[in-house]
Enzyme design. Structure first.
Site, mmCIF file in Angstrom:
data_model
loop_
_atom_site.group_PDB
_atom_site.id
_atom_site.type_symbol
_atom_site.label_atom_id
_atom_site.label_comp_id
_atom_site.label_asym_id
_atom_site.label_seq_id
_atom_site.Cartn_x
_atom_site.Cartn_y
_atom_site.Cartn_z
ATOM 1 N N GLU A 287 9.054 -4.557 10.423
ATOM 2 C CA GLU A 287 9.208 -3.047 9.822
ATOM 3 C C GLU A 287 10.010 -2.186 11.192
ATOM 4 O O GLU A 287 9.209 -2.141 11.582
ATOM 5 C CB GLU A 287 7.962 -2.679 9.044
ATOM 6 N N GLU B 125 -1.817 -5.541 8.499
ATOM 7 C CA GLU B 125 -1.050 -4.867 9.129
ATOM 8 C C GLU B 125 -1.243 -5.399 11.166
ATOM 9 O O GLU B 125 -2.430 -4.816 11.447
ATOM 10 C CB GLU B 125 -1.094 -3.824 9.223
ATOM 11 N N ASP C 269 1.056 -1.170 -0.138
ATOM 12 C CA ASP C 269 0.141 0.585 0.192
ATOM 13 C C ASP C 269 0.471 0.895 0.236
ATOM 14 O O ASP C 269 0.426 2.892 -0.113
ATOM 15 C CB ASP C 269 -1.686 -0.111 0.982
ATOM 16 N N SER C 270 2.337 1.238 -0.501
ATOM 17 C CA SER C 270 3.182 2.104 -0.747
ATOM 18 C C SER C 270 2.886 3.069 -1.469
ATOM 19 O O SER C 270 3.332 3.362 -2.191
ATOM 20 C CB SER C 270 4.864 1.818 -0.439
ATOM 21 N N ASP D 103 -0.682 -5.747 -0.084
ATOM 22 C CA ASP D 103 -1.652 -5.443 1.089
ATOM 23 C C ASP D 103 -2.767 -5.116 0.852
ATOM 24 O O ASP D 103 -3.408 -4.346 0.071
ATOM 25 C CB ASP D 103 -0.707 -3.486 1.113
HETATM 26 O O1 KIV Z 1 3.585 -1.123 1.480
HETATM 27 C C1 KIV Z 1 4.560 -1.837 1.936
HETATM 28 O O2 KIV Z 1 5.357 -1.180 0.296
HETATM 29 C C2 KIV Z 1 5.556 -1.967 2.534
HETATM 30 C C3 KIV Z 1 6.517 -2.556 2.733
HETATM 31 C C4 KIV Z 1 7.392 -1.333 3.282
HETATM 32 C C5 KIV Z 1 6.761 -3.628 3.624
HETATM 33 O O3 KIV Z 1 4.124 -3.076 3.723
#
Ligand code: KIV
Length: 273
Positions: free
Chosen positions: A191, A124, A53-54, A92
């Site tokens: 993380e 998460e 979700d980044s 995610d």
């Molecule tokens: O959303 C993401 O990119 C992540 C990673 C940094 C583990 O959760």
């Protein structure tokens, strides 16, 4: 009989990464959000691709991961799975699609799996989301956990600082990691936590841990693709190793193209029909 064989790469699965942990082989994970990049990282031999979700930050320019929607995540995941032959693709579940209501969590995960063609979801949190994790696992959907700095909780934490430095939070994290293993998660992202704690967790559980800013003692590592390629000049945390400087390369390439257009050297007769 033909001697020609097609070399079809063997897909990475949950059991592949389990076996990698058992034989001490480190697991390499990276994020991808689009067809072109996913194809490149898969061809390079990456084990796991996270449609993180980044994407909210890297693709859409938001300041946090909170605004991205389930449909937007599915769009990115579809682009990625269309390109990938070998890596296992994990998606995610975005903010607000699984916390607090296990049936909604199940619906979200089923939608991701059905519409994207990915192999697993990532969520998460620890004990507070255990009912949702249990429900999703009961439908046969593999779940990757995520502990430590969980960016969807940025407003609760008040920032993106290192987590679990204090004894009580570290103890909670260890208990959560054991719970995620017990529930049936196939791996856990750790993380931004102290390296000795990440190493301790990795030894305490039999499922693989994948670290980001968590030192060398985890069973694998993950980085955001655009960060490690040096495309995001404003983001330079201590844990980030730069493997390229694409911001400079792209700047120079586009600068040269602009100059060639302006001075009329592009296109040449050879580049014309
Ligand atoms: O959303 C993401 O990119 C992540 C990673 C940094 C583990 O959760």
């Amino acid at each position: 009989m033909s001697t020609n064989t097609i070399d079809i790469p063997k897909k990475v699965t949950t059991s592949t990464v389990q076996q990698m942990k058992q034989r001490g082989e480190k697991i390499a994970m990276i994020t991808a959000y689009d067809y072109t990049m996913a194809g490149l990282v898969d061809a390079a031999g990456i084990d796991l691709i996270l449609v993180g979700d980044s994407a909210a930050n890297v693709m859409a320019g938001y300041g946090t991961t909170l605004p991205i929607t389930l449909d937007q995540m599915i769009y990115h995941a579809q682009c990625v799975t269309r390109a990938v032959n070998r890596a296992m693709v994990i998606v995610d579940l975005p903010f607000g699609t699984y916390q607090g209501d296990e049936l909604e969590a199940l619906r979200s995960a089923v939608k991701v799996m059905r519409e994207s063609g990915a192999a697993a979801v990532k969520m998460e949190g620890g004990s507070e989301i255990a009912p949702s994790i249990r429900k999703i696992l009961s439908a046969g959907i593999p779940v990757m956990g995520h502990l430590g700095l969980t960016p969807q909780s940025v407003n609760k934490f008040g920032g993106y600082g290192i987590r679990a430095k204090a004894e009580a939070e570290a103890e909670r994290l260890i208990a959560d990691a054991k719970l995620l293993e017990e529930l049936g998660c196939f791996a856990i992202v750790l993380e931004k936590i102290p390296a000795p704690l990440a190493a301790k967790v990795s030894e305490a559980i039999s499922i693989p841990t994948i670290g980001i800013g968590a030192g060398a003692g985890t069973d694998g590592q993950v980085l955001v693709l655009q960060d490690m390629l040096g495309m995001n000049t404003g983001f330079r945390p201590k844990f980030l190793r730069l493997y390229a400087n694409l911001a400079e390369t792209i700047g120079q390439a586009v600068g040269s193209y602009i100059a060639d257009v302006k001075d009329k050297s592009f296109p040449s007769p050879e580049e014309s029909y």
